[in-house]
Design an enzyme around this catalytic site. Structure first.
Site, PDB file in Angstrom:
ATOM      1  N   ASP A   8       0.510  -0.968  -0.127  1.00 38.05           N
ATOM      2  CA  ASP A   8       0.164  -0.185  -0.025  1.00 38.05           C
ATOM      3  C   ASP A   8       1.026   1.073   0.169  1.00 38.05           C
ATOM      4  O   ASP A   8       2.264   0.891  -0.079  1.00 38.05           O
ATOM      5  CB  ASP A   8      -1.454   0.154   1.157  1.00 38.05           C
ATOM      6  CG  ASP A   8      -0.443   0.064   2.298  1.00 38.05           C
ATOM      7  OD1 ASP A   8       0.927   0.459   2.442  1.00 38.05           O
ATOM      8  OD2 ASP A   8      -0.545  -0.213   3.605  1.00 38.05           O
ATOM      9  N   PHE A  65       3.122  -5.584   1.459  1.00 35.67           N
ATOM     10  CA  PHE A  65       4.024  -3.978   2.532  1.00 35.67           C
ATOM     11  C   PHE A  65       3.394  -3.664   2.876  1.00 35.67           C
ATOM     12  O   PHE A  65       2.491  -2.692   2.133  1.00 35.67           O
ATOM     13  CB  PHE A  65       5.726  -3.559   2.084  1.00 35.67           C
ATOM     14  CG  PHE A  65       6.758  -4.457   1.868  1.00 35.67           C
ATOM     15  CD1 PHE A  65       7.487  -4.616   2.057  1.00 35.67           C
ATOM     16  CD2 PHE A  65       7.031  -4.807   0.539  1.00 35.67           C
ATOM     17  CE1 PHE A  65       8.842  -5.303   2.247  1.00 35.67           C
ATOM     18  CE2 PHE A  65       7.429  -5.968   0.186  1.00 35.67           C
ATOM     19  CZ  PHE A  65       8.894  -6.364   1.216  1.00 35.67           C
ATOM     20  N   CYS A  66       3.113  -2.923   4.357  1.00 36.46           N
ATOM     21  CA  CYS A  66       2.128  -1.902   4.573  1.00 36.46           C
ATOM     22  C   CYS A  66       2.527  -0.218   5.340  1.00 36.46           C
ATOM     23  O   CYS A  66       3.527  -1.730   6.263  1.00 36.46           O
ATOM     24  CB  CYS A  66       0.778  -2.396   4.822  1.00 36.46           C
ATOM     25  SG  CYS A  66       0.557  -3.491   6.861  1.00 36.46           S
ATOM     26  N   GLY A  67       1.603  -0.371   6.172  1.00 30.36           N
ATOM     27  CA  GLY A  67       1.781   0.660   7.121  1.00 30.36           C
ATOM     28  C   GLY A  67       2.066  -0.165   8.846  1.00 30.36           C
ATOM     29  O   GLY A  67       2.041   0.428   9.106  1.00 30.36           O
ATOM     30  N   THR A  68       1.009  -1.064   8.974  1.00 28.14           N
ATOM     31  CA  THR A  68       0.791  -1.750   9.814  1.00 28.14           C
ATOM     32  C   THR A  68       2.302  -2.449  10.280  1.00 28.14           C
ATOM     33  O   THR A  68       2.295  -2.915  11.587  1.00 28.14           O
ATOM     34  CB  THR A  68      -0.224  -2.793  10.193  1.00 28.14           C
ATOM     35  OG1 THR A  68      -0.181  -3.644   9.631  1.00 28.14           O
ATOM     36  CG2 THR A  68      -0.858  -1.566  10.270  1.00 28.14           C
TER      37      THR A  68
END
Length: 68
Positions: A8, A65-68
């Site tokens: 994201d 891959f993400c923000g968390t």
């Protein structure tokens, strides 16, 4: 080994670094997005696409891959 990767907007930068690292080591990468911060793809679409590619045998592994 074929690896599908996706991110994201929050994980975009890290995805690009890991992609380069894996390619340098000979992995075949299937990049399903995001490609730039201006064209956002919802995380749930990226995750579903990655899962389908592994399930269908198009890739051996997936990394998301993400923000968390």
């Amino acid at each position: 080994m074929k690896i599908v990767i996706g991110a994201d907007v929050a994980g975009l930068s890290l995805k690009q670094h890991v992609k380069s690292h894996l390619e340098e080591r000979g992995a075949e990468i299937i990049d399903i997005g995001m490609y730039d911060a201006d064209t956002q793809i919802p995380y749930y679409e990226v995750a579903a696409t990655a899962a389908r590619k592994v399930q269908d045998g198009e890739a051996d592994r997936a990394i998301l891959f993400c923000g968390t």
